[in-house]
Design a protein around this motif. Structure first.
Motif, PDB file in Angstrom:
ATOM      1  N   PRO A 100     -91.113  -2.881  57.791  1.00 35.70           N
ATOM      2  CA  PRO A 100     -90.049  -3.345  58.081  1.00 35.70           C
ATOM      3  C   PRO A 100     -89.683  -4.948  57.184  1.00 35.70           C
ATOM      4  CG  PRO A 100     -91.890  -4.279  59.601  1.00 35.70           C
ATOM      5  CD  PRO A 100     -92.329  -3.406  58.555  1.00 35.70           C
ATOM      6  N   SER A 101     -88.496  -5.609  57.333  1.00 41.26           N
ATOM      7  CA  SER A 101     -88.391  -6.667  56.609  1.00 41.26           C
ATOM      8  C   SER A 101     -88.654  -7.712  57.783  1.00 41.26           C
ATOM      9  CB  SER A 101     -86.980  -6.639  56.320  1.00 41.26           C
ATOM     10  OG  SER A 101     -86.045  -7.099  57.443  1.00 41.26           O
ATOM     11  N   TYR A 102     -88.230  -9.088  57.604  1.00 41.38           N
ATOM     12  CA  TYR A 102     -88.426 -10.042  58.606  1.00 41.38           C
ATOM     13  C   TYR A 102     -87.443  -9.927  59.741  1.00 41.38           C
ATOM     14  CZ  TYR A 102     -84.906 -11.604  55.198  1.00 41.38           C
ATOM     15  OH  TYR A 102     -83.609 -11.497  54.588  1.00 41.38           O
ATOM     16  N   ARG A 103     -86.532  -9.271  59.777  1.00 42.88           N
ATOM     17  CA  ARG A 103     -85.396  -9.534  60.971  1.00 42.88           C
ATOM     18  C   ARG A 103     -85.817  -8.337  62.014  1.00 42.88           C
ATOM     19  NH1 ARG A 103     -81.392 -12.402  60.256  1.00 42.88           N
ATOM     20  NH2 ARG A 103     -81.327 -12.150  57.957  1.00 42.88           N
ATOM     21  N   GLU A 104     -86.689  -7.476  61.815  1.00 36.98           N
ATOM     22  CA  GLU A 104     -87.066  -6.300  62.442  1.00 36.98           C
ATOM     23  C   GLU A 104     -87.622  -6.485  63.887  1.00 36.98           C
ATOM     24  OE1 GLU A 104     -84.551  -5.027  59.971  1.00 36.98           O
ATOM     25  OE2 GLU A 104     -86.516  -5.102  59.178  1.00 36.98           O
ATOM     26  N   THR A 105     -87.272  -7.624  64.671  1.00 39.96           N
ATOM     27  CA  THR A 105     -87.927  -7.818  65.909  1.00 39.96           C
ATOM     28  C   THR A 105     -87.938  -6.776  66.841  1.00 39.96           C
ATOM     29  OG1 THR A 105     -87.112 -10.134  65.488  1.00 39.96           O
ATOM     30  CG2 THR A 105     -87.850  -9.659  67.698  1.00 39.96           C
ATOM     31  N   GLY A 106     -86.599  -6.096  66.785  1.00 39.95           N
ATOM     32  CA  GLY A 106     -86.310  -4.859  67.816  1.00 39.95           C
ATOM     33  C   GLY A 106     -87.391  -3.823  67.426  1.00 39.95           C
ATOM     34  N   VAL A 107     -87.643  -3.657  66.134  1.00 38.15           N
ATOM     35  CA  VAL A 107     -88.481  -2.478  65.733  1.00 38.15           C
ATOM     36  C   VAL A 107     -90.012  -2.842  66.181  1.00 38.15           C
ATOM     37  CG1 VAL A 107     -89.341  -1.267  63.569  1.00 38.15           C
ATOM     38  CG2 VAL A 107     -87.063  -1.958  63.931  1.00 38.15           C
ATOM     39  N   ILE A 108     -90.402  -3.970  66.000  1.00 40.48           N
ATOM     40  CA  ILE A 108     -91.873  -4.203  66.370  1.00 40.48           C
ATOM     41  C   ILE A 108     -91.947  -4.199  67.778  1.00 40.48           C
ATOM     42  CG2 ILE A 108     -92.345  -5.477  64.355  1.00 40.48           C
ATOM     43  CD1 ILE A 108     -92.531  -8.198  66.003  1.00 40.48           C
ATOM     44  N   MET A 109     -90.844  -4.646  68.698  1.00 45.65           N
ATOM     45  CA  MET A 109     -90.886  -4.502  70.147  1.00 45.65           C
ATOM     46  C   MET A 109     -91.016  -3.115  70.451  1.00 45.65           C
ATOM     47  SD  MET A 109     -88.125  -5.718  72.837  1.00 45.65           S
ATOM     48  CE  MET A 109     -87.493  -3.927  73.275  1.00 45.65           C
ATOM     49  N   ALA A 110     -90.305  -2.075  70.014  1.00 50.88           N
ATOM     50  CA  ALA A 110     -90.125  -0.827  70.241  1.00 50.88           C
ATOM     51  C   ALA A 110     -91.716  -0.134  69.852  1.00 50.88           C
ATOM     52  CB  ALA A 110     -89.309  -0.128  69.599  1.00 50.88           C
ATOM     53  N   ARG A 111     -92.102  -0.673  68.948  1.00 47.75           N
ATOM     54  CA  ARG A 111     -93.592  -0.295  68.525  1.00 47.75           C
ATOM     55  C   ARG A 111     -94.707  -0.604  69.122  1.00 47.75           C
ATOM     56  NH1 ARG A 111     -93.433   4.375  66.283  1.00 47.75           N
ATOM     57  NH2 ARG A 111     -94.994   4.161  64.851  1.00 47.75           N
ATOM     58  N   GLY A 112     -94.356  -1.651  70.360  1.00 49.63           N
ATOM     59  CA  GLY A 112     -95.413  -2.075  71.175  1.00 49.63           C
ATOM     60  C   GLY A 112     -95.918  -3.441  71.046  1.00 49.63           C
ATOM     61  N   ALA A 113     -95.176  -4.368  70.387  1.00 54.06           N
ATOM     62  CA  ALA A 113     -95.449  -5.561  70.107  1.00 54.06           C
ATOM     63  C   ALA A 113     -95.948  -6.441  71.648  1.00 54.06           C
ATOM     64  CB  ALA A 113     -94.585  -6.447  69.334  1.00 54.06           C
ATOM     65  N   GLU A 114     -96.927  -7.410  71.352  1.00 52.81           N
ATOM     66  CA  GLU A 114     -97.197  -8.287  72.665  1.00 52.81           C
ATOM     67  C   GLU A 114     -96.445  -9.499  72.407  1.00 52.81           C
ATOM     68  OE1 GLU A 114    -101.528  -8.304  72.393  1.00 52.81           O
ATOM     69  OE2 GLU A 114    -101.642  -6.068  73.275  1.00 52.81           O
TER      70      GLU A 114
END
Length: 371
Positions: A100-114
């Motif tokens: 990801p780039s620095y704006r993909e908050t939703g992507v890391i959320m979907a990948r299981g970010a805590e």
């Protein structure tokens, strides 16, 4: 599903040159190529996508507030881009790896970010971000477009090991002007690797409008490299899900890389260090508010009796809980002593490092003297 080759002259025309499954008012549209990729998606799955977008927007707002309150050094907002991020990320298989780039908050959320994973980088704490292996997601990349090369290199490894994975790179419209993205597409095409490029065209590369970066749709560049592409409405979460399933199926089946341009809009600033009022017409911002991705899906589900006030309230409650947990994790972080940055650099004592440590210690003491 070939991208249009007509020059883009204004935002209204830009919006017409996209593939979509859901109109801005929530009307379901049919599509001869995309429908089959979402034939299994029912109301339960759509409500889950809605909940994800609501949670993401709340997390994004909390990150912005934490930065303004001095808890974070910076924040890169993604308001308005919820459908592009959630729709594509929810199509990924567990084994796929994201760059990801620095704006993909939703992507890391979907990948299981805590909760702490969203803020650790922006707070500058030990550990950088999150566990890349657990999330199957490389650390967010601040260098514009560099992650596209990393993704292709990883995809070449997938190809050699013959594993059932796809490497996915996310970047913005501004990154397509960088050499790295173009070089990555050359390698991906030449070697036929299982890679997917996702360009979130949010219309602004900081203060530079996309109309200056490209007179033609960005998706039209990929076929010149021998990569099939699709230009999709990035505020249509169902279309984004379908587009990503198409791209992943193409790459996973050994046909080589694929490219998606998700046409969306950055509603907030580039980062919290930016002031978009200095370069953006307020009328343009208001026009995009009528194309809100969350409101679009809500209208679609409500019209079918598949979403009611209680379910919307439940999604918002989940969002508030996520924001509270993120804030608590942020404020509860214990920052290492500054000199600890030298710990663990070498296995054995190193005179050069010792000199650097002493110099940094003297620098820190200078602030105590000034006080």
């Amino acid at each position: 599903m070939s991208p249009q080759t007509t020059p883009i002259t204004d935002t209204a025309q830009d919006l017409e040159l996209v593939e979509r499954l859901m109109a801005p008012d929530g009307t379901r549209l049919t599509h001869p190529d995309l429908d089959r990729f979402v034939a299994d998606v029912d109301a339960v799955q759509l409500r889950a996508l809605h909940r994800d977008m609501v949670v993401l927007r709340r997390i994004d707002a909390e990150g912005f507030a934490l930065q303004r309150q001095g808890q974070l050094g910076l924040w890169a907002p993604c308001q308005g881009q919820e459908a592009a991020q959630i729709g594509t990320a929810r199509a990924l298989a567990p084994q796929d790896f994201v760059f990801p780039s620095y704006r993909e908050t939703g992507v890391i959320m979907a990948r299981g970010a805590e909760p702490a994973d969203f803020v650790r980088t922006w707070r500058g704490e030990e550990g950088a971000a999150y566990d890349p292996d657990r999330l199957r997601c490389a650390p967010m990349q601040i260098i514009i477009g560099a992650q596209s090369l990393h993704a292709v290199g990883y995809a070449m490894g997938i190809q050699r090991e013959q594993t059932d994975e796809v490497a996915v790179s996310y970047f913005g419209d501004g990154a397509t002007s960088q050499g790295d993205v173009n070089e990555a597409m050359i390698f991906a095409s030449s070697y036929g690797v299982p890679a997917v490029f996702v360009c979130q065209n949010n219309h602004w590369a900081i203060s530079e409008p996309v109309s200056v970066q490209s007179r033609y749709p960005i998706a039209g560049r990929a076929p010149a490299f021998g990569i099939p592409s699709l230009r999709v409405d990035g505020n249509d979460v169902l279309a984004c899900l379908a587009a990503m399933r198409w791209a992943l199926d193409h790459a996973r089946s050994g046909k080589g890389p694929a490219f998606i341009e998700a046409v969306t809009y950055r509603m907030g600033p580039h980062t919290t260090a930016d002031d978009p009022t200095r370069y953006r017409d307020p009328a343009e911002l208001e026009a995009w508010r009528t194309r809100d991705p969350i409101a679009r899906l809500e209208a679609f589900l409500t019209a079918r009796g598949e979403l009611d006030d209680a379910q919307i309230a439940a999604a918002q409650a989940d969002a508030d809980t996520a924001a509270r947990e993120m804030r608590a994790a942020c404020i509860g972080m214990v920052t290492r002593e500054p000199l600890a940055v030298f710990d663990g650099v070498y296995a054995e004592p190193h005179t050069g490092l010792a000199r650097e440590r002493d110099a940094y210690a003297a620098y820190l003491r200078s602030f105590e003297q000034e006080a």
